[in-house]
Motif scaffolding. Structure first.
Motif, PDB file in Angstrom:
ATOM      1  N   LEU A 123       0.828  -1.208   0.000  1.00 54.98           N
ATOM      2  CA  LEU A 123       0.000   0.000   0.000  1.00 54.98           C
ATOM      3  C   LEU A 123       0.863   1.259   0.000  1.00 54.98           C
ATOM      4  O   LEU A 123       0.649   2.164  -0.814  1.00 54.98           O
ATOM      5  N   MET A 142      -7.969   4.142  -3.770  1.00 60.71           N
ATOM      6  CA  MET A 142      -8.096   3.783  -2.360  1.00 60.71           C
ATOM      7  C   MET A 142      -9.266   4.518  -1.710  1.00 60.71           C
ATOM      8  O   MET A 142     -10.024   3.936  -0.928  1.00 60.71           O
ATOM      9  N   ILE A 150      -4.983  -4.567  -3.044  1.00 60.76           N
ATOM     10  CA  ILE A 150      -3.691  -4.045  -3.493  1.00 60.76           C
ATOM     11  C   ILE A 150      -3.524  -4.198  -5.004  1.00 60.76           C
ATOM     12  O   ILE A 150      -2.925  -3.326  -5.646  1.00 60.76           O
TER      13      ILE A 150
END
Length: 156
Positions: A123, A142, A150
């Motif tokens: 991340l 995100m 991911i």
């Protein structure tokens, strides 16, 4: 013994249930270390659980049955750096089960009201890519997620 320990205040005699749940979900170097009980001279019901000292992956915590005066908020959360997307997905599923709530950007509240951040590997790299446009796309992706994926962030 660690010098600074996170102290979690629970309502309705849920400290032991919460500690047992966290130990089972996180696994690894996680275990209940000891349980203390209220005595006849204390404000709680004698013989019931007052505190549970436990560790999650080697870090100690204390769960306290304190009552309804101080509920949990998102201002404090437990952050878990996962080794794989599979681990992140498993933790997410187990912590949101039985009344937990999904939030945004990898945050959730478990059934006890404790906030967690479940972080898949990679991340930080996706959000700080040397190419500012790639980093911006990862950030935008995100911000639209609850559970972090991911692979989707890398592909953004």
């Amino acid at each position: 013994m660690q010098k600074v320990t996170t102290f979690l205040w629970f309502d309705q005699n849920r400290a032991e249930e919460a500690a047992d749940h966290y130990v089972s979900v996180v696994g690894g170097d996680s275990r209940v270390l000891d349980v203390t009980r209220w005595t006849p001279s204390s404000p709680g019901e004698p013989g019931t659980v007052m505190t549970v000292r436990f560790q999650l992956e080697g870090t100690e915590y204390i769960a306290f049955n304190g009552g309804p005066e101080f509920p949990f908020s998102e201002a404090v959360s437990l952050s878990v750096e996962c080794a794989s997307q599979e681990e992140a997905d498993r933790l997410w599923d187990e912590l949101t089960a039985d009344g937990g709530q999904e939030s945004q950007c990898g945050w959730l509240k478990d059934r006890f009201g404790v906030s967690w951040q479940i972080i898949p590997p990679g991340l930080g790299e996706a959000l700080t890519d040397p190419d500012p446009e790639k980093a911006a796309r990862a950030m935008k992706a995100m911000l639209g997620m609850k559970r972090l994926d991911i692979e989707a962030l890398r592909n953004a």
